[in-house]
Design an enzyme around this catalytic site. Structure first.
Site, PDB file in Angstrom:
ATOM      1  N   HIS A  33      -8.346  -4.860 -89.733  1.00  0.00           N
ATOM      2  CA  HIS A  33      -7.052  -5.475 -89.073  1.00  0.00           C
ATOM      3  C   HIS A  33      -7.283  -7.238 -88.893  1.00  0.00           C
ATOM      4  CE1 HIS A  33      -4.260  -5.153 -85.618  1.00  0.00           C
ATOM      5  NE2 HIS A  33      -4.865  -6.482 -85.182  1.00  0.00           N
ATOM      6  N   GLU A  34      -8.498  -7.524 -88.353  1.00  0.00           N
ATOM      7  CA  GLU A  34      -8.641  -9.053 -87.978  1.00  0.00           C
ATOM      8  C   GLU A  34      -8.690  -9.829 -89.585  1.00  0.00           C
ATOM      9  OE1 GLU A  34      -8.422 -10.214 -85.362  1.00  0.00           O
ATOM     10  OE2 GLU A  34      -8.333  -8.325 -84.400  1.00  0.00           O
ATOM     11  N   HIS A  37      -5.159 -10.573 -90.499  1.00  0.00           N
ATOM     12  CA  HIS A  37      -4.573 -11.764 -89.894  1.00  0.00           C
ATOM     13  C   HIS A  37      -5.084 -12.862 -90.370  1.00  0.00           C
ATOM     14  CE1 HIS A  37      -2.722  -9.665 -86.487  1.00  0.00           C
ATOM     15  NE2 HIS A  37      -4.065  -9.175 -86.065  1.00  0.00           N
TER      16      HIS A  37
END
Length: 226
Positions: A33-34, A37
């Protein structure tokens, strides 16, 4: 998640599978997820994630203790947020929206892959094996938590990713007025989560997204008649 499982009287085997899947989310799903980003921000011209060592899938680069405990106990948590600098984007408003969307989208893609594998286990008959059945539930829990993370992060209020997407549609003045209260909104949301007042709306959205992804994961086999 574990708290509800214990309250509902889940057996030891089920609790163990849920614990292992929660750990997989902490050390696989959250880092992805990170990373997503940071990856999108980098592609838009921002070197910040790379300079800060966040353009990696190494879970320890993204680990947050409180967020990890949230995943273990409630099924909702977070990793250490990736810092980005929208000044590097050609269009900062749309750039921030794309960067924000990348995280929840990575959760949705991962959940789809887990459900697709589970459908393969079903159509091949492997799920009839006791050990494979435990793998099935392991992947199912990962998919469920990943979907919950996607839905939770798409809440359109700060500090969640959904608020950055909402920024595209709000006048900048109004958006930054709302952002002034980000910390208090964050605390308020988690009070609602702990009190259970958000369970109904979140469960409804989680179920709808799960059903949609399961349908898509099942579709190739349905078309093949298996």
């Amino acid at each position: 998640m574990l708290i509800n499982a214990i309250r509902n009287g889940y057996g030891f085997a089920d609790l163990l599978i849920m614990l292992l899947s929660s750990l997989a989310v902490i050390f696989i799903t959250l880092p992805i997820h990170e990373w997503a980003h940071g990856f999108v921000s980098t592609k838009l011209g921002d070197p910040t994630p790379r300079y800060q060592g966040r353009l990696t899938l190494n879970p320890m680069a993204h680990f947050d203790l409180m967020g990890a405990l949230g995943i273990l106990l409630l099924g909702i948590g977070w990793a250490k947020p990736v810092q980005v600098n929208a000044r590097y984007y050609k269009n900062p408003k749309w750039g921030m929206a794309l960067v924000a969307l990348a995280g929840p989208l990575s959760n949705v893609v991962l959940a789809f892959i887990m459900l697709l594998i589970n459908n393969i286990l079903i159509v091949t008959g492997l799920v009839g094996n006791a050990i494979i059945l435990q793998l099935y539930y392991f992947l199912l829990y990962i998919a469920t938590i990943s979907i919950s993370l996607a839905v939770f992060n798409l809440i359109p209020i700060p500090p969640f990713d959904g608020s950055r997407i909402l920024f595209v549609f709000l006048p900048q003045r109004i958006y930054f007025q709302i952002m002034r209260y980000e910390r208090y909104i964050f605390i308020g949301i988690f009070i609602l989560v702990f009190s259970g007042l958000l369970d109904g709306p979140l469960d409804f959205l989680n179920l709808k997204l799960f059903d949609a992804l399961y349908y898509l994961a099942r579709l190739p086999f349905t078309l093949l008649g298996v």
